[in-house]
Scaffold this active site. Structure first.
Site, short mmCIF file in Angstrom:
data_model
loop_
_atom_site.label_atom_id
_atom_site.label_comp_id
_atom_site.label_asym_id
_atom_site.label_seq_id
_atom_site.Cartn_x
_atom_site.Cartn_y
_atom_site.Cartn_z
N LEU A 134 0.86 -1.18 0.00
CA LEU A 134 0.00 0.00 0.00
C LEU A 134 0.90 1.23 0.00
O LEU A 134 2.00 1.20 0.56
CB LEU A 134 -0.90 0.03 1.25
N ASP A 135 0.43 2.31 -0.60
CA ASP A 135 1.19 3.55 -0.55
C ASP A 135 1.37 4.00 0.90
O ASP A 135 0.56 3.68 1.77
CB ASP A 135 0.48 4.66 -1.32
#
Length: 337
Positions: free
Chosen positions: A145-146
């Site tokens: 995930l960012d």
């Protein structure tokens, strides 16, 4: 290979289990091992350190389902990440894998500029075993995930579980749902955004809508409006593909950038003054200072037992604060709510 890209002594071997759209092998390896650039993999291939079905190949080779790939990965210069006593919330854990509710602001694995404080550092403190499939710098990491996206992320504890989960991602049988607070109203209650995504032509950190000849790859996102406000919307997004920044790019493309997404909206925060005007009391109070995007729901098959699983993460406090403020100060009267 140069000294800076010396190769590991032991190869990594795996079988391509899903359709990969006949991708070039340098692109395919980069997608599986994102710590290394495509240019690095081209050098690895030129050095004869990538074998497909026992034979050396060129970087232009097109990967096929059931290919057996053996690759000697370059040794990364930085030290192996160390365990750090960083609190984590585990949504699920057994002997095969775990699911973590990642907080915003946490990088998933060590990389340039972020060698500590990552999810990997925290996992090494909390778990006695992590899979080795992604290498010693990314133990247990199946996907990412960012940094400023919160929510559910899978972590493999055993190598067999890692391969089984990776296969589900390749075959797109893992279903992910995200909640996003966006600026504007998409107009329709639900729709698909199907626009190719590739690297931005001038901004190296961004992705963009691109043509196939410019590096655009197929990308599809389903969205549904959950709640509307004056000037804002709460959206449920289901990415059908897994391109970098996919939801962020697609929402911006339809004129509804994610709130406080600096890269794609130009703003890195939402304040009370944005809702009430600059002269309002407490106008400078920051409601959220990161992109309002949360990995809310996962549907998958257990990598060992084959049992169906569904996991949910509630909205974090900063996104709840934004929704509370919108319901108070920007309600939408009538049936559009």
């Amino acid at each position: 290979m140069s000294r800076e890209h010396s190769l590991s002594e032991e190869p990594t071997e795996f079988t391509v289990r899903a359709r990969v759209e006949a991708r070039r092998i340098d692109h395919y390896l980069h997608s599986r091992f994102p710590d290394y650039s495509r240019s690095v993999f081209q050098k690895v291939i030129d050095a004869g350190a990538v074998l497909v079905n026992g034979q050396a190949v060129k970087a232009s080779y097109r990967v096929q389902q059931e290919d057996v790939i053996r690759v000697w990965l370059p040794v990364l210069d930085h030290d192996v990440p160390q365990a750090e006593a960083i609190p984590l919330r585990f949504v699920f854990e057994d002997e095969a894998f775990a699911v973590v509710d990642k907080p915003p602001g946490m990088v998933v694995h060590p990389a340039k500029g972020n060698w500590s404080g990552t999810l990997v550092n925290a996992l090494q403190h909390h778990l006695d075993q992590l899979s080795s499939v992604s290498g010693e710098h990314r133990p247990g990491i199946v996907h990412r995930l960012d940094r400023d996206t919160s929510g559910l992320i899978l972590v493999a504890k055993a190598d067999g579980a890692h391969w089984a989960l990776a296969k589900q991602f390749e075959e797109r049988t893992i279903h992910k749902q995200y909640l996003a607070i966006v600026s504007g109203d998409p107009g329709r209650d639900s729709d698909y955004v199907e626009k190719l995504i590739g690297p931005h032509p001038t901004h190296r950190e961004k992705m963009a809508i691109r043509r196939p000849e410019d590096g655009g790859k197929v990308a599809s996102t389903f969205y549904r409006v959950v709640e509307r406000f004056r000037g804002y919307s709460l959206i449920l997004c289901e990415p059908k593909t897994g391109r970098t920044h996919q939801i962020r790019v697609h929402m911006a493309h339809i004129g509804c950038p994610i709130v406080a997404d600096k890269l794609y909206s130009g703003r890195d925060r939402l304040t009370l003054g944005d809702l009430l005007g600059p002269d309002a009391p407490d106008a400078d109070r920051v409601l959220i200072a990161r992109q309002a995007l949360h990995a809310h729901h996962l549907k998958l098959t257990h990598p060992r037992t084959g049992a169906p699983m569904e996991l949910t993460s509630p909205l974090p406090a900063d996104m709840e604060a934004v929704l509370d403020a919108l319901r108070t100060h920007r309600p939408l009267a009538g049936p559009g709510r």
